[in-house]
Design a protein around this motif. Structure first.
Motif, short mmCIF file in Angstrom:
data_model
loop_
_atom_site.label_atom_id
_atom_site.label_comp_id
_atom_site.label_asym_id
_atom_site.label_seq_id
_atom_site.Cartn_x
_atom_site.Cartn_y
_atom_site.Cartn_z
N GLY A 163 0.82 -1.21 0.00
CA GLY A 163 0.00 0.00 0.00
C GLY A 163 0.84 1.25 0.00
N PHE A 164 1.91 1.24 0.79
CA PHE A 164 2.82 2.38 0.83
C PHE A 164 3.47 2.60 -0.53
N ALA A 165 3.92 1.51 -1.15
CA ALA A 165 4.55 1.62 -2.48
C ALA A 165 3.55 2.13 -3.51
N ALA A 166 2.32 1.65 -3.45
CA ALA A 166 1.29 2.13 -4.38
C ALA A 166 1.02 3.62 -4.17
N GLY A 167 1.00 4.06 -2.91
CA GLY A 167 0.79 5.47 -2.63
C GLY A 167 1.93 6.34 -3.15
N VAL A 168 3.15 5.90 -2.95
CA VAL A 168 4.31 6.65 -3.44
C VAL A 168 4.29 6.72 -4.97
N LEU A 169 3.96 5.60 -5.61
CA LEU A 169 3.89 5.57 -7.07
C LEU A 169 2.81 6.53 -7.58
N ASN A 170 1.68 6.57 -6.90
CA ASN A 170 0.61 7.48 -7.30
C ASN A 170 1.04 8.94 -7.15
N VAL A 171 1.71 9.27 -6.05
CA VAL A 171 2.21 10.64 -5.86
C VAL A 171 3.21 10.99 -6.95
N TYR A 172 4.10 10.07 -7.25
CA TYR A 172 5.12 10.31 -8.28
C TYR A 172 4.48 10.55 -9.65
N ARG A 173 3.52 9.72 -10.02
CA ARG A 173 2.86 9.87 -11.32
C ARG A 173 2.07 11.17 -11.41
N THR A 174 1.33 11.48 -10.36
CA THR A 174 0.51 12.70 -10.38
C THR A 174 1.38 13.95 -10.38
N ALA A 175 2.40 13.95 -9.55
CA ALA A 175 3.29 15.12 -9.50
C ALA A 175 4.02 15.28 -10.82
N GLY A 176 4.43 14.20 -11.44
CA GLY A 176 5.11 14.28 -12.73
C GLY A 176 4.22 14.82 -13.83
#
Length: 84
Positions: A67-80
């Motif tokens: 879940g933590f990894a999915a959250g970080v990936l989502n933040v990275y994609r959205t911020a990018g």
């Protein structure tokens, strides 16, 4: 009499619709924190439910990390996408 020439906006000046675009970006980025926390909660919750169902006490850990990894990936994609 000739009409007065219009002043052209400065290259760095405000553009039409820029406030709407800014508000869209702020809205999308403000949802990032919510989705980050939600991904962690869902991961932990699934692990906890599997622990209860299978009688184990450790499955919540990898699901929490997923879940933590999915959250970080989502933040990275959205911020990018929005902070180019």
């Amino acid at each position: 009499m000739s009409p007065m020439p219009r002043e052209s906006p400065a290259p760095d000046g405000p553009r039409r619709g820029s406030m709407a675009e800014t508000m869209r970006t702020v809205g999308a980025l403000s949802s990032v924190g919510f989705s980050f926390v939600l991904a962690i909660i869902i991961g932990f919750g699934l692990g906890y439910l599997l622990d209860q169902w299978l009688g184990t006490h450790w499955l919540w850990i990898p699901f929490f990390l997923f879940g933590f990894a999915a959250g970080v990936l989502n933040v990275y994609r959205t911020a990018g996408k929005y902070l180019k």
